[in-house]
Design a protein around this motif. Structure first.
Motif, PDB file in Angstrom:
ATOM      1  N   ALA A  74     116.616 -46.096 137.875  1.00  0.00           N
ATOM      2  CA  ALA A  74     116.424 -46.023 139.444  1.00  0.00           C
ATOM      3  C   ALA A  74     114.886 -46.173 139.703  1.00  0.00           C
ATOM      4  O   ALA A  74     114.791 -46.773 140.892  1.00  0.00           O
ATOM      5  N   VAL A  75     114.156 -45.705 138.861  1.00  0.00           N
ATOM      6  CA  VAL A  75     112.801 -46.011 139.507  1.00  0.00           C
ATOM      7  C   VAL A  75     112.558 -47.407 139.116  1.00  0.00           C
ATOM      8  O   VAL A  75     111.544 -47.960 140.042  1.00  0.00           O
ATOM      9  N   VAL A 399     106.073 -55.521 135.892  1.00  0.00           N
ATOM     10  CA  VAL A 399     104.669 -55.955 136.174  1.00  0.00           C
ATOM     11  C   VAL A 399     104.345 -56.890 137.284  1.00  0.00           C
ATOM     12  O   VAL A 399     103.577 -56.703 138.072  1.00  0.00           O
ATOM     13  N   SER A 400     105.452 -57.621 137.500  1.00  0.00           N
ATOM     14  CA  SER A 400     105.491 -58.882 138.526  1.00  0.00           C
ATOM     15  C   SER A 400     105.362 -58.140 139.903  1.00  0.00           C
ATOM     16  O   SER A 400     104.922 -58.728 140.864  1.00  0.00           O
ATOM     17  N   VAL A 401     106.158 -57.075 140.032  1.00  0.00           N
ATOM     18  CA  VAL A 401     106.241 -56.273 141.541  1.00  0.00           C
ATOM     19  C   VAL A 401     105.062 -56.068 142.002  1.00  0.00           C
ATOM     20  O   VAL A 401     104.274 -56.136 142.946  1.00  0.00           O
ATOM     21  N   ILE A 402     103.978 -55.395 141.162  1.00  0.00           N
ATOM     22  CA  ILE A 402     102.523 -55.318 141.147  1.00  0.00           C
ATOM     23  C   ILE A 402     101.851 -56.218 141.713  1.00  0.00           C
ATOM     24  O   ILE A 402     100.941 -56.218 142.661  1.00  0.00           O
ATOM     25  N   GLY A 403     102.161 -57.610 140.784  1.00  0.00           N
ATOM     26  CA  GLY A 403     101.401 -58.535 141.382  1.00  0.00           C
ATOM     27  C   GLY A 403     101.687 -59.392 142.574  1.00  0.00           C
ATOM     28  O   GLY A 403     101.062 -59.693 143.346  1.00  0.00           O
ATOM     29  N   GLY A 414     103.230 -47.370 148.889  1.00  0.00           N
ATOM     30  CA  GLY A 414     102.493 -47.433 147.712  1.00  0.00           C
ATOM     31  C   GLY A 414     103.602 -47.115 146.615  1.00  0.00           C
ATOM     32  O   GLY A 414     103.324 -47.505 145.456  1.00  0.00           O
ATOM     33  N   TRP A 415     104.490 -46.000 146.861  1.00  0.00           N
ATOM     34  CA  TRP A 415     105.500 -45.681 145.736  1.00  0.00           C
ATOM     35  C   TRP A 415     106.296 -47.145 145.442  1.00  0.00           C
ATOM     36  O   TRP A 415     106.363 -47.301 144.159  1.00  0.00           O
ATOM     37  N   SER A 416     106.834 -48.009 146.459  1.00  0.00           N
ATOM     38  CA  SER A 416     107.385 -49.328 146.081  1.00  0.00           C
ATOM     39  C   SER A 416     106.740 -50.245 145.410  1.00  0.00           C
ATOM     40  O   SER A 416     107.078 -51.040 144.429  1.00  0.00           O
ATOM     41  N   VAL A 419     103.075 -47.222 142.246  1.00  0.00           N
ATOM     42  CA  VAL A 419     103.667 -46.154 141.419  1.00  0.00           C
ATOM     43  C   VAL A 419     104.759 -46.324 140.726  1.00  0.00           C
ATOM     44  O   VAL A 419     104.628 -46.409 139.297  1.00  0.00           O
ATOM     45  N   ALA A 420     106.136 -46.800 141.312  1.00  0.00           N
ATOM     46  CA  ALA A 420     107.217 -46.839 140.726  1.00  0.00           C
ATOM     47  C   ALA A 420     107.113 -48.064 139.603  1.00  0.00           C
ATOM     48  O   ALA A 420     107.780 -47.817 138.524  1.00  0.00           O
ATOM     49  N   PRO A 421     106.637 -49.236 139.845  1.00  0.00           N
ATOM     50  CA  PRO A 421     106.535 -50.408 139.085  1.00  0.00           C
ATOM     51  C   PRO A 421     105.488 -49.991 137.871  1.00  0.00           C
ATOM     52  O   PRO A 421     105.840 -50.332 136.716  1.00  0.00           O
ATOM     53  N   VAL A 422     104.715 -49.223 137.918  1.00  0.00           N
ATOM     54  CA  VAL A 422     103.823 -48.781 136.914  1.00  0.00           C
ATOM     55  C   VAL A 422     104.504 -47.755 135.913  1.00  0.00           C
ATOM     56  O   VAL A 422     104.593 -48.091 134.719  1.00  0.00           O
ATOM     57  N   LEU A 423     105.255 -46.975 136.391  1.00  0.00           N
ATOM     58  CA  LEU A 423     106.066 -45.994 135.695  1.00  0.00           C
ATOM     59  C   LEU A 423     107.177 -46.702 134.825  1.00  0.00           C
ATOM     60  O   LEU A 423     107.389 -46.338 133.864  1.00  0.00           O
TER      61      LEU A 423
END
Length: 491
Positions: A74-75, A399-403, A414-416, A419-423
């Motif tokens: 879910a995250v 990881v690609s979400v962050i990029g 920021g959560w989307s 934070v969520a992609p890192v977790l």
């Protein structure tokens, strides 16, 4: 135009507008949920996945593992859904990674995806053939080779893959409802007839640490395979900005809660103290034995029938996913342009569908003629190869979400974006490592077996070859390289 198509390896502009677009606005949230949940196959999980999870790991807390993994996924879905609101492409993972981490990485991911989804789909033909052949022999006295049953299913799936996506969705809906109701009837029967009474022990920390918990996470993760496929249908859904994200969240919740409940109900049917021993002894027969004890022989017969239709539904779901990957890669020139053709009337990726069917038929015939084991080899090896590939893609996609959102947040919080992609990337990386370390538990092979490193190595090899091919495209065909991961080529 024809010369340009030959030179670039892509269809000409005129061809694109006529035959390189999937049908639009054909399916909604329920349809995508059917595709996603059918891929994981509730009855297959109940009959095969759960007994194997209990029996091979000795972990009583399998129901809790389902809830933990549902939370992790879910995250993951938070960032995945955020990207789906901005990218509408049948290539899904391929296009997300290409736009988030770079085109070369996207091509590498596409090769992993093709290997993973083809392996999952083809492997399921082994299970289907064995189940269908057994059913025909037990109830009709017919001795039909497993591979013949598989080829009959393959022809039906090829026909459906050729047709419109909404027809496939309706077929899946009927099959999924039948198998889900069968599992629910089984669940309530076990809870109602629990020999040792009801207990919440399987949801406790102590139950989670009773056995090889790492292998338990691997088995349970395999039950979620397919949950991520919603984005593959983004070009065909009615509202891509909302449909994919909603369907993904719903699918994760349904799979996590439904299978956790089924795992708990099964342990109630045997008694918590007996579930590991009973699963180890009876294996895939456990659900049918328990069902017959509580519901009579009629249930066992019906469950065997729906087991066959359940695997058929999973085959159809994965077939559609593979066909759309072929389509996306062919449309952008990464693979031969003909793969990017869509049917002028049905709007289906019919060339990609036909390609997948031919590949599957060749593998099934090879195993059939050579006398290969349809379950222990074809199903077990291929589906575990596919599952490992999908887990790797989940990590890289997080990881690609962050990029993707690094320079432009595109209105996402920021959560989307972070934070969520890192977790999720950290949690999924741990699961990937556990899957590799405990791979022998999934295959049922000895610790020193060559398969324990050969099959994971195939996933890595596919990615490396894809990355190398991406570098070659970059240097030899800049036009194709510029379009990687971005959908239909610009005219």
């Amino acid at each position: 135009m024809a010369d340009e198509a030959i030179a670039t390896g892509r269809p000409s502009a005129g061809e694109q507008s006529a035959t390189h677009e999937l049908s639009r606005r054909r399916i909604g949230v329920p349809d995508i949920v059917f595709f996603v949940v059918a891929a994981s196959s509730p009855l297959t999980v109940a009959a095969g996945g759960l007994p194997m999870s209990y029996g091979t790991t000795g972990v009583i807390g399998v129901p809790l593992i389902y809830l933990v993994l549902a939370t992790v996924l879910a995250v993951f879905s938070v960032g995945y859904a955020a990207m789906s609101r901005h990218i509408s492409n049948a290539g899904a993972f391929y296009s997300y990674i290409a736009q988030g981490l770079g085109r070369v990485g996207g091509v590498g991911a596409s090769f992993v995806a093709l290997v993973a989804y083809n392996a999952m789909q083809v492997g399921l033909y082994g299970l289907f053939g064995a189940a269908a052949s057994g059913l025909l022999g037990a109830h009709f006295g017919l001795n039909v080779p497993w591979w013949v049953c598989s080829l009959v299913a393959l022809v039906l799936i090829a026909i459906l893959g050729y047709r419109r996506i909404d027809l496939n969705a309706r077929v899946l809906a009927v099959l999924l409802i039948c198998e889900s109701l069968t599992v629910l009837v089984f669940d309530f029967a076990q809870v109602s007839n629990a020999p040792s009474g009801l207990s919440a022990e399987p949801f406790t920390w102590g139950a989670l640490t009773t056995g090889a918990v790492g292998a338990g996470f691997c088995w349970v993760m395999a039950s979620f395979m397919g949950f991520e496929s919603g984005a593959i249908y983004s070009e065909e859904c009615r509202d891509p900005k909302r449909t994919v994200s909603r369907a993904t969240y719903i699918a994760v919740a349904v799979i996590g809660l439904f299978y956790a409940f089924t795992a708990w109900a099964m342990s109630m049917g045997t008694g918590v103290d007996n579930i590991v021993a009973e699963s180890g002894e009876k294996a895939t027969d456990l659900v049918f034995i328990l069902g017959e004890q509580t519901l009579g022989s009629g249930f066992s017969t019906l469950a065997n029938v729906f087991m066959v239709t359940a695997v058929f539904a999973a085959l159809l779901s994965f077939h559609n996913a593979v066909a759309r990957y072929f389509f996306a890669l062919g449309r952008e020139g990464v693979l031969p342009g003909k793969l990017g053709a869509s049917h002028p009337s049905h709007g289906s990726p019919y060339v990609g569908s036909l390609t997948q069917s031919i590949f599957a038929a060749a593998v099934v015939l090879l195993f059939g003629v050579s006398g290969g084991d349809p379950t222990g080899t074809l199903f077990n090896w291929f589906t575990n190869l596919g599952a490992l590939g999908v887990i790797l893609l989940l990590v890289v996609t997080s990881v690609s979400v962050i990029g993707y959102f690094r320079r432009d947040g595109r209105g996402e919080n920021g959560w989307s974006r972070v934070v969520a992609p890192v977790l999720s990337s950290a949690a999924l990386a741990v699961i990937l490592v556990l899957a590799v370390v405990n791979f022998q538990a999934l295959l049922g092979t000895p610790d020193g077996s060559v398969l324990n490193w050969l099959i994971p190595g195939l996933v890595l090899l596919a990615g490396v070859i894809g990355i190398g091919y991406g570098v070659w495209i970059k240097t030899s065909n800049p036009r194709t390289y510029a379009q990687i991961g971005h959908g239909a080529p610009a005219e």
